[in-house]
Design a protein around this motif. Structure first.
Motif, mmCIF file in Angstrom:
data_model
loop_
_atom_site.group_PDB
_atom_site.id
_atom_site.type_symbol
_atom_site.label_atom_id
_atom_site.label_comp_id
_atom_site.label_asym_id
_atom_site.label_seq_id
_atom_site.Cartn_x
_atom_site.Cartn_y
_atom_site.Cartn_z
ATOM 1 N N LYS A 244 0.863 -1.180 0.000
ATOM 2 C CA LYS A 244 0.000 0.000 0.000
ATOM 3 C C LYS A 244 0.902 1.233 0.000
ATOM 4 N N ILE A 245 0.500 2.238 -0.745
ATOM 5 C CA ILE A 245 1.315 3.445 -0.866
ATOM 6 C C ILE A 245 0.501 4.643 -0.387
ATOM 7 N N GLY A 246 1.115 5.471 0.457
ATOM 8 C CA GLY A 246 0.444 6.644 0.995
ATOM 9 C C GLY A 246 0.590 7.857 0.104
ATOM 10 N N TYR A 247 -0.375 8.756 0.178
ATOM 11 C CA TYR A 247 -0.311 9.979 -0.625
ATOM 12 C C TYR A 247 0.957 10.781 -0.313
ATOM 13 N N GLU A 248 1.370 10.765 0.944
ATOM 14 C CA GLU A 248 2.537 11.564 1.337
ATOM 15 C C GLU A 248 3.842 11.016 0.769
ATOM 16 N N GLU A 249 3.800 9.787 0.265
ATOM 17 C CA GLU A 249 5.011 9.212 -0.320
ATOM 18 C C GLU A 249 5.231 9.651 -1.771
ATOM 19 N N ILE A 250 4.204 10.229 -2.381
ATOM 20 C CA ILE A 250 4.300 10.646 -3.782
ATOM 21 C C ILE A 250 5.035 11.977 -3.863
ATOM 22 N N GLU A 251 6.074 12.019 -4.659
ATOM 23 C CA GLU A 251 6.913 13.198 -4.809
ATOM 24 C C GLU A 251 6.707 13.836 -6.189
ATOM 25 N N PHE A 284 -0.188 16.404 -1.966
ATOM 26 C CA PHE A 284 -1.072 15.698 -2.898
ATOM 27 C C PHE A 284 -2.535 15.854 -2.489
ATOM 28 N N VAL A 285 -2.831 15.549 -1.228
ATOM 29 C CA VAL A 285 -4.216 15.653 -0.761
ATOM 30 C C VAL A 285 -4.677 17.106 -0.787
ATOM 31 N N ALA A 286 -3.774 18.006 -0.396
ATOM 32 C CA ALA A 286 -4.124 19.434 -0.378
ATOM 33 C C ALA A 286 -4.438 19.930 -1.778
ATOM 34 N N ALA A 287 -3.636 19.505 -2.762
ATOM 35 C CA ALA A 287 -3.863 19.947 -4.144
ATOM 36 C C ALA A 287 -5.145 19.353 -4.706
ATOM 37 N N ALA A 288 -5.406 18.083 -4.374
ATOM 38 C CA ALA A 288 -6.612 17.429 -4.899
ATOM 39 C C ALA A 288 -7.890 18.080 -4.386
ATOM 40 N N ASN A 289 -7.797 18.669 -3.178
ATOM 41 C CA ASN A 289 -8.981 19.288 -2.574
ATOM 42 C C ASN A 289 -8.958 20.812 -2.654
ATOM 43 N N GLN A 307 -6.308 22.899 -13.343
ATOM 44 C CA GLN A 307 -7.327 21.928 -13.724
ATOM 45 C C GLN A 307 -6.705 20.766 -14.501
ATOM 46 N N ASN A 308 -5.728 21.070 -15.344
ATOM 47 C CA ASN A 308 -5.007 20.016 -16.052
ATOM 48 C C ASN A 308 -4.288 19.091 -15.070
ATOM 49 N N LEU A 309 -3.656 19.706 -14.059
ATOM 50 C CA LEU A 309 -2.963 18.910 -13.038
ATOM 51 C C LEU A 309 -3.955 18.100 -12.212
ATOM 52 N N LYS A 310 -5.062 18.708 -11.867
ATOM 53 C CA LYS A 310 -6.038 18.032 -11.007
ATOM 54 C C LYS A 310 -6.614 16.793 -11.691
ATOM 55 N N ARG A 311 -6.836 16.860 -12.990
ATOM 56 C CA ARG A 311 -7.317 15.679 -13.715
ATOM 57 C C ARG A 311 -6.301 14.531 -13.605
ATOM 58 N N GLY A 312 -5.030 14.874 -13.690
ATOM 59 C CA GLY A 312 -3.999 13.851 -13.549
ATOM 60 C C GLY A 312 -3.952 13.267 -12.152
ATOM 61 N N LEU A 313 -4.073 14.135 -11.132
ATOM 62 C CA LEU A 313 -4.057 13.662 -9.745
ATOM 63 C C LEU A 313 -5.268 12.785 -9.458
ATOM 64 N N ASN A 314 -6.404 13.096 -10.053
ATOM 65 C CA ASN A 314 -7.606 12.279 -9.856
ATOM 66 C C ASN A 314 -7.405 10.865 -10.424
ATOM 67 N N THR A 315 -6.668 10.769 -11.535
ATOM 68 C CA THR A 315 -6.365 9.450 -12.109
ATOM 69 C C THR A 315 -5.574 8.615 -11.114
ATOM 70 N N ILE A 316 -4.602 9.238 -10.456
ATOM 71 C CA ILE A 316 -3.803 8.527 -9.450
ATOM 72 C C ILE A 316 -4.646 8.179 -8.240
ATOM 73 N N GLN A 317 -5.503 9.091 -7.819
ATOM 74 C CA GLN A 317 -6.345 8.846 -6.642
ATOM 75 C C GLN A 317 -7.227 7.618 -6.822
ATOM 76 N N ARG A 318 -7.602 7.323 -8.046
ATOM 77 C CA ARG A 318 -8.502 6.187 -8.294
ATOM 78 C C ARG A 318 -7.793 4.839 -8.182
ATOM 79 N N LEU A 319 -6.468 4.833 -8.073
ATOM 80 C CA LEU A 319 -5.745 3.568 -7.923
ATOM 81 C C LEU A 319 -6.014 3.007 -6.525
ATOM 82 N N PRO A 320 -6.553 1.793 -6.409
ATOM 83 C CA PRO A 320 -6.976 1.266 -5.108
ATOM 84 C C PRO A 320 -5.857 1.085 -4.087
ATOM 85 N N PHE A 321 -4.602 0.927 -4.546
ATOM 86 C CA PHE A 321 -3.522 0.689 -3.585
ATOM 87 C C PHE A 321 -2.922 1.997 -3.046
ATOM 88 N N ILE A 322 -3.446 3.142 -3.502
ATOM 89 C CA ILE A 322 -3.037 4.434 -2.957
ATOM 90 C C ILE A 322 -4.043 4.827 -1.883
#
Length: 525
Positions: A244-251, A284-289, A307-322
């Motif tokens: 499992k990977i945490g949001y805070e681990e994403i750089e 990551f969480v701060a930017a997504a919200n 908005q372009n960045l947020k669409r990309g972050l939403n794609t990552i958020q949908r990964l179940p192991f994050i």
């Protein structure tokens, strides 16, 4: 006693040797990629057939051939009409006492006129490539020869290496074989990012049959990590750890590598670094919200860019192991296994999307490499306690090493450093032309199956001496169960048939189980 094939009639060091076939030698038995020896007056030369042709002493024979006259054809064959071989010389032995002691050396001269050319014998192959030993691993047989071709694995893992070939030519099998060799010879530990779940517990053949992979063959030496616990359980896989990977681990570096995959603009990638600086680890969480326009204005981030960045972050958020509550110790777990001499295979299960693969492979590799670098520097300072060499295996390598991102990724750094910190790569790809040229030139040894793209062939052979001759050999490989190996770990290029698993899996691993002929055929992917 090896059969005489013919004699040397012309040639040069750069362009190769021309050989006129004896009348008793059938040109139909000659094949591109076969080995020959040339008995010079002072030296013995080792070379590879790179072309086969027909010639005549009288051009009238091409206009008025002895059509239908078998007796006349037999008389003219080998004299007025003959076969020719083009041989690329690679190694030589002999010349003086020092040269004999040193063994085979790269060629710097050519044999004299009329030197005898023979088929290479089993002893010739063993004198060049060695025999099976604690370091030498049997990888297959040279074309049309029943002799074991061995590879020095400690030499292989000193540099990054590549396995290439179009889909269905056997890359997966070759990779399994090399990983098994490293297991058997303890040449290095492996971290395998297994995109399609082929190397951990079991693989799947083209006929959809299951074949044993590393964990079943070496249960005490391999740990299987998984991103998809449900998929592993359904397949009956015995896993050692669920990742499992945490949001805070994403750089920011992880997002930068995903720029093409997530269709991010350059401005959006730059915004990631600004957000990381502003929000810290929780960016990551701060930017997504984030919906505060004032904060965006303060950071000079345009709304459309965000908005372009947020669409990309939403794609990552949908990964179940994050997730936000991940344990965060996956790197420590992997390193613990590697330090214990166990090989780690990380299976992706159902998450075969390239976004998931790039994100996880880049995140983990960057952190593991940093740990290895620190430990190696401490070992250099104390001259002891060097870490076990680590080989990181990645698929779809052009996604990590293409010209646009190679200079920025950890994989590009590892490939260029050539084991400076005891870490190298084993890259697997069917599109070598998509990999940065500088990275391709740094690969120590390349094993390539058939490629059908001129660009891919040129990419694999770039910077190689005698590129034209090897190109002929590569183009004539069978679509399956043949490969060409060349580079740092072998004294000369060789076209070979990779070995089968044998009559029992026990030939490879710690356990024995019978394998049928069909199963052996199915090991090819």
């Amino acid at each position: 006693m090896t059969e005489k094939l013919g004699i040397v009639t012309a040639g040069s060091l750069n362009k190769g040797i021309e050989v006129k076939l004896d009348g008793l030698a059938s040109i139909e038995d000659m094949a591109v990629g076969r080995y020959v020896t040339i008995e010079g007056r002072k030296r013995k030369f080792f070379g590879m057939i790179t072309d086969v042709s027909l010639g005549v002493t009288d051009l009238n024979l091409t206009v008025s051939p002895p059509s239908g006259d078998d007796f006349l054809s037999e008389v003219l064959s080998g004299t007025s009409a003959y076969g020719s071989l083009h041989v690329a010389p690679y190694l030589t032995i002999g010349g003086d006492e020092k040269a004999i002691v040193e063994g085979a050396q790269p060629v710097k001269t050519i044999p004299s006129h009329f030197s005898v050319v023979k088929e290479a014998s089993a002893d010739d192959i063993e004198s060049v490539f060695g025999k099976e030993s604690k370091d030498n691993f049997w990888i297959g047989n040279p074309l049309d020869m029943e002799v074991k071709l061995c590879l020095d694995l400690p030499t292989l893992v000193k540099r990054s290496n590549g396995i290439f070939g179009k889909s269905g030519t056997g890359k997966t099998f070759l990779t399994r074989m090399l990983l098994i060799g490293m297991l058997q010879k303890s040449a290095a530990v492996n971290l395998v990012f297994d995109m399609h779940s082929e190397y951990g517990w079991a693989g799947t053949s083209e006929k959809k049959r299951q074949v044993k992979a590393l964990k079943q063959l070496f249960p005490s030496k391999v740990a299987v990590f998984t991103l998809d616990e449900e998929n592993s359980r359904r397949r009956g896989v015995s896993t050692d750890y669920v990742v499992k990977i945490g949001y805070e681990e994403i750089e920011p570096e992880d997002i930068s590598l995903l720029r093409q995959t997530l269709n991010l603009t350059d401005a959006a990638v730059e915004a990631v670094y600004q957000l990381r600086k502003h929000f810290g680890k929780s960016w990551f969480v701060a930017a997504a919200n984030l919906e505060d326009e004032e904060t965006l204005a303060e950071l000079s981030i345009h709304e459309s860019t965000f908005q372009n960045l947020k669409r990309g972050l939403n794609t990552i958020q949908r990964l179940p192991f994050i997730s936000s509550n991940a344990p965060g110790d996956v790197v420590d777990r992997i390193l613990a296994y590697l330090e214990a001499g166990k090989h780690v295979v990380l299976e992706f299960g159902r998450y075969t999307d390239i976004t998931a693969y790039i994100l996880v492979a880049n995140m983990l590799t960057r952190r593991i490499y940093a740990r290895y670098r620190d430990r190696t520097e401490k070992a250099i300072a104390s001259d002891s306690g060097y870490p076990t060499p680590l080989v990181i295996t990645i698929e779809e390598a052009h996604k990590f090493l293409n010209p646009m991102v190679a200079s920025q990724t950890i994989f590009g750094t590892i490939a260029r450093e050539m084991r400076k910190y005891s870490v190298t790569l084993l890259i697997i790809d069917q599109r070598p032309s998509g990999i940065d040229e500088d990275i391709m030139s740094q690969l120590g040894t390349k094993i390539t199956c058939l490629l059908d793209s001129e660009k891919d062939i040129d990419a694999v052979l770039s910077g190689v001496s005698g590129k034209g001759e090897l190109k002929n050999v590569l183009a004539k490989l069978s679509a399956r169960q043949q490969a060409l190996i060349f580079g740092h770990a072998v004294p000369m290029p060789v076209a070979f048939v990779p070995r089968e698993y044998g009559t029992t899996y026990g030939d490879w691993g710690e356990t024995a189980a019978k394998v049928t002929t069909d199963e052996i055929e199915d090991l090819w992917k």
